[in-house]
Design a protein around this motif. Structure first.
Motif, mmCIF file in Angstrom:
data_model
loop_
_atom_site.group_PDB
_atom_site.id
_atom_site.type_symbol
_atom_site.label_atom_id
_atom_site.label_comp_id
_atom_site.label_asym_id
_atom_site.label_seq_id
_atom_site.Cartn_x
_atom_site.Cartn_y
_atom_site.Cartn_z
ATOM 1 N N ARG A 199 -11.608 -7.549 15.176
ATOM 2 C CA ARG A 199 -12.726 -7.622 14.252
ATOM 3 C C ARG A 199 -12.193 -7.818 12.843
ATOM 4 O O ARG A 199 -11.324 -7.070 12.379
ATOM 5 C CB ARG A 199 -13.567 -6.343 14.319
ATOM 6 C CG ARG A 199 -14.835 -6.396 13.470
ATOM 7 C CD ARG A 199 -15.783 -5.271 13.837
ATOM 8 N NE ARG A 199 -15.277 -3.970 13.445
ATOM 9 C CZ ARG A 199 -15.319 -2.874 14.213
ATOM 10 N NH1 ARG A 199 -15.814 -2.960 15.445
ATOM 11 N NH2 ARG A 199 -14.867 -1.716 13.786
ATOM 12 N N GLY A 200 -12.671 -8.845 12.177
ATOM 13 C CA GLY A 200 -12.216 -9.131 10.835
ATOM 14 C C GLY A 200 -12.846 -8.212 9.804
ATOM 15 O O GLY A 200 -13.916 -7.620 10.026
ATOM 16 N N CYS A 201 -12.171 -8.084 8.662
ATOM 17 C CA CYS A 201 -12.721 -7.323 7.539
ATOM 18 C C CYS A 201 -11.934 -7.685 6.285
ATOM 19 O O CYS A 201 -10.867 -8.283 6.362
ATOM 20 C CB CYS A 201 -12.646 -5.815 7.799
ATOM 21 S SG CYS A 201 -10.968 -5.151 7.635
ATOM 22 N N GLY A 210 -11.589 -2.936 10.087
ATOM 23 C CA GLY A 210 -10.852 -4.032 10.717
ATOM 24 C C GLY A 210 -10.207 -3.616 12.027
ATOM 25 O O GLY A 210 -9.839 -2.445 12.217
ATOM 26 N N SER A 212 -7.181 -5.329 14.162
ATOM 27 C CA SER A 212 -6.221 -6.435 14.084
ATOM 28 C C SER A 212 -5.836 -6.988 15.449
ATOM 29 O O SER A 212 -5.159 -6.322 16.252
ATOM 30 C CB SER A 212 -4.953 -5.998 13.352
ATOM 31 O OG SER A 212 -3.979 -7.017 13.395
ATOM 32 N N GLY A 244 -5.120 -15.193 12.755
ATOM 33 C CA GLY A 244 -5.451 -14.833 11.394
ATOM 34 C C GLY A 244 -5.939 -16.000 10.568
ATOM 35 O O GLY A 244 -5.900 -17.167 10.992
ATOM 36 N N THR A 245 -6.412 -15.674 9.376
ATOM 37 C CA THR A 245 -6.906 -16.712 8.458
ATOM 38 C C THR A 245 -6.250 -16.609 7.094
ATOM 39 O O THR A 245 -5.614 -17.544 6.633
ATOM 40 C CB THR A 245 -8.436 -16.595 8.311
ATOM 41 O OG1 THR A 245 -8.771 -15.243 7.943
ATOM 42 C CG2 THR A 245 -9.144 -16.948 9.610
ATOM 43 N N ALA A 249 -7.433 -10.535 4.911
ATOM 44 C CA ALA A 249 -8.462 -10.287 5.924
ATOM 45 C C ALA A 249 -7.792 -9.839 7.222
ATOM 46 O O ALA A 249 -6.783 -10.421 7.649
ATOM 47 C CB ALA A 249 -9.289 -11.541 6.173
ATOM 48 N N PRO A 251 -7.018 -9.875 10.931
ATOM 49 C CA PRO A 251 -7.139 -11.006 11.861
ATOM 50 C C PRO A 251 -8.007 -10.673 13.059
ATOM 51 O O PRO A 251 -7.743 -9.707 13.783
ATOM 52 C CB PRO A 251 -5.697 -11.286 12.280
ATOM 53 C CG PRO A 251 -5.006 -9.972 12.114
ATOM 54 C CD PRO A 251 -5.663 -9.286 10.956
ATOM 55 N N ALA A 252 -9.047 -11.455 13.258
ATOM 56 C CA ALA A 252 -9.960 -11.223 14.375
ATOM 57 C C ALA A 252 -9.499 -11.894 15.664
ATOM 58 O O ALA A 252 -10.048 -11.626 16.736
ATOM 59 C CB ALA A 252 -11.359 -11.726 14.009
#
Length: 386
Positions: A199-201, A210, A212, A244-245, A249, A251-252
């Motif tokens: 879950r991203g955050c 989050g 990871s 990841g992005t 953030a 990583p979702a």
């Protein structure tokens, strides 16, 4: 002068022509997914085979070159298969970056060893035997265009197995080795993907929410790599990773591709269960995991007939003053698995000798191009005597 002497003499007289053909093949860009280069390689090989009296059949595909099947002689009788692949492991544009060159007796360029040198030996052997007056033995040539990505673009494994039924033996002109050994057995290759979903955050504003996916995968990577057990002759490699992005953030998502090598077919379900157990574990709360297959190669077992073919190769080497090849278990997969699936004894690694294949340092020993062509001519002649 014996037929073998005539064949050897032809090879000695046509060394420059053989190197020119080798260079022409390496210059053709037939990397992964380059269909036009695969077609060009197929047309080149088919043209040479036709001049030697082979009839040609093709199996065509949308995203790669044709599988070329050349046939000559009475194939209702036990026949010999000569096989190889026409693609390289590299991607489009590589031959322009690293053109075919020779320095200090070594040839360089994409696919120079794996396995355009082997395809050159295959065709040159047939030319030498034709010139020596020996070309009436039942023979089938199988050349495929997407071996390096494990046939993701074709059904070549099924084609090879089907085309091999009725053959007495097969020779795969895959990469040869500096120790002169010939491959009588190969490991299987199981490739698979693992994906983790978290879950991203925003890690500055809301870090506790989050989950990871990368952290979860990091634990799994260590466990997957630890499944390597050289005492049981299997090893695993986590080869690619993405996820990841941005750095701020959580990583979702994360994804890896893995490669597992094993010797015995019965090992695969055991290894699969071990990987499934790793994937079933959860290190980061709420993160889920998905496991699914990619591509791979079947095991090439050591059939009794493989050692009989090796013995013939050893006899030819002794009689001709060549280095005597020993048997090799090779970790890399090859299409020899599919001739053997049809019950056909197969000798693999009969191509040009060298090292560092699948890298930009790939090289091949030039003299081995000629010696291996002579050795194969001698093997085929000796098989005809039996």
């Amino acid at each position: 002068m014996t037929t073998r002497d005539k064949a050897y003499e032809w090879i000695d007289a046509h060394k420059d022509d053989m190197v020119d053909l080798w260079k022409q093949m390496v210059t053709i860009d037939s990397g992964i997914g380059v269909k036009e280069g695969g077609m060009e390689m197929g047309n080149l090989c088919a043209g040479i085979l036709e001049k030697l009296g082979f009839s040609i059949r093709r199996v065509s595909y949308e995203k790669c070159g044709d599988t070329i099947i050349g046939e000559r002689g009475d194939l209702s009788k036990p026949y010999t298969i000569l096989m190889g692949h026409m693609d390289t492991v590299f991607f489009k544009g590589e031959p322009e970056k690293r053109p075919f060159t020779i320095k200090d007796g070594k040839a360089y360029g994409p696919g120079v060893l794996d396995m355009k040198g082997g395809v050159c030996i295959l065709l040159s052997t047939l030319e030498a035997l034709h010139a020596a007056g020996f070309d009436d033995f039942p023979c089938k040539v199988i050349l495929v265009a997407d071996e390096e990505p494990a046939h993701v673009f074709s059904n070549a494994p099924e084609v090879i197995e089907k085309e091999s039924k009725g053959a007495k033996c097969a020779f795969n002109f895959e990469t040869g080795f500096p120790d002169h050994a010939l491959v009588v057995q190969r490991k299987g290759c199981w490739r698979f993907f693992i994906e983790t979903f978290g879950r991203g955050c925003h890690v500055g504003n809301d870090p506790q929410n989050g989950r990871s996916a990368i952290l979860e995968m990091a634990h799994k990577i260590i466990e997957i790599e630890n499944l390597t057990d050289y005492s049981k002759q299997y090893n695993v490699n986590v080869g690619t990773i993405e996820g990841g992005t941005v750095a701020n953030a959580a990583p979702a998502h994360c994804k890896v591709e893995c490669d597992f090598r094993y010797v015995h077919p019965e090992d695969l379900p055991i290894l699969r269960k071990k990987v499934e157990e790793v994937c079933a574990k959860q290190y980061v709360p709420d993160v889920t995991t998905k496991l699914y297959d990619s591509v791979g190669f079947a095991v090439m077992p050591q059939l009794p007939g493989n050692l009989e073919l090796l013995k013939i190769a050893q006899e030819v080497a002794e009689e001709s003053g060549f280095p005597v090849p020993g048997p090799k278990l090779c970790g890399g997969g090859s299409d020899a698995a599919y001739t053997e699936a049809a019950g056909v004894p197969t000798l693999c690694g009969t191509g040009v000798e060298g090292s560092r294949n699948h890298t930009v340092e790939e090289w091949a020993d030039v003299d081995s191009l000629f010696r291996r062509a002579k050795q194969m001519a001698g093997i085929l002649l000796k098989l005809n005597e039996k």
